[in-house]
Design an enzyme around this catalytic site. Sequence first.
Site, PDB file in Angstrom:
ATOM      1  N   ASP A   7       0.868  -1.160   0.000  1.00  0.00           N
ATOM      2  CA  ASP A   7       0.000   0.000   0.000  1.00  0.00           C
ATOM      3  C   ASP A   7       0.917   1.225   0.000  1.00  0.00           C
ATOM      4  OD1 ASP A   7      -2.426   1.558   0.396  1.00  0.00           O
ATOM      5  OD2 ASP A   7      -1.794   1.773   2.474  1.00  0.00           O
ATOM      6  N   ASP A   9      -0.243   5.055   0.900  1.00  0.00           N
ATOM      7  CA  ASP A   9      -0.535   6.106   1.880  1.00  0.00           C
ATOM      8  C   ASP A   9      -0.500   5.579   3.306  1.00  0.00           C
ATOM      9  OD1 ASP A   9      -1.030   8.082  -0.146  1.00  0.00           O
ATOM     10  OD2 ASP A   9      -2.895   7.017  -0.568  1.00  0.00           O
ATOM     11  N   ASP A 179      -1.371  -0.349   6.180  1.00  0.00           N
ATOM     12  CA  ASP A 179      -1.706   0.253   7.469  1.00  0.00           C
ATOM     13  C   ASP A 179      -3.187   0.201   7.794  1.00  0.00           C
ATOM     14  OD1 ASP A 179      -3.057   3.348   7.065  1.00  0.00           O
ATOM     15  OD2 ASP A 179      -2.230   2.323   5.324  1.00  0.00           O
TER      16      ASP A 179
END
Length: 217
Positions: A7, A9, A179
């Site tokens: 991922d 961001d 996250d």
Amino acid sequence: MALAIFDLDDTLIDGDCASLWSAHMAELGWVDGESFIPKDRQLMALYAEGKLAMEDYMAFSLSPLVGRTAEEVAFVVEPFVEEVIEPLIHSDAMRCLARHRGAGDRLLIISASAHFLVSAVAERLGVAEVLAIDLDEQHGHYSGRTRGVLTYREGKVTRLHAWLEQEGESLEGAYFYSDSRNDLPLLSRVDKPHTVNPDPTLRAHAEQAGWPILDWR
């Protein structure tokens, strides 16, 4: 050789490139910051809660690009990435990417942000392959609409499987670093899920499942 999927961001970078881009558009005078930025924050709060309709966010965030060419936007994005995003790249993220390169793994970033942003950041990270939200163009100009399946939640799984088939790849031995609770559908499908600075929901799931929890801040 395995796939190492990331991922973007709040995983590879300490922030969200779409929200940072919104703030930059306000600085450029492309949007009215007094109204646009609070709306962006409201929608991103829904994202953090796992309640965001990504179609709504994209319709909002792409509205300032309507009628602009990809070249015009890219001309502005390049210095934005250099000045705003590059300082936010986690050192641990760079070390992790380097370890996977050293192991001969194939690197892929899959993100729920617009492709023009993700690809520009990926280039800075030395990652050549990206799956992100594709934008529609009409007569060489952005229309404000998206194309195809959005790389968000289950959409990441759908787009990844299409990419795997196209590339003749598999998820055997694959890693995925994220996250966000929104990435649980994909984290649950790889052999080696890793959580990075996880949100509370993802942290609780990782603890229960015995997944690694990494702190890259």
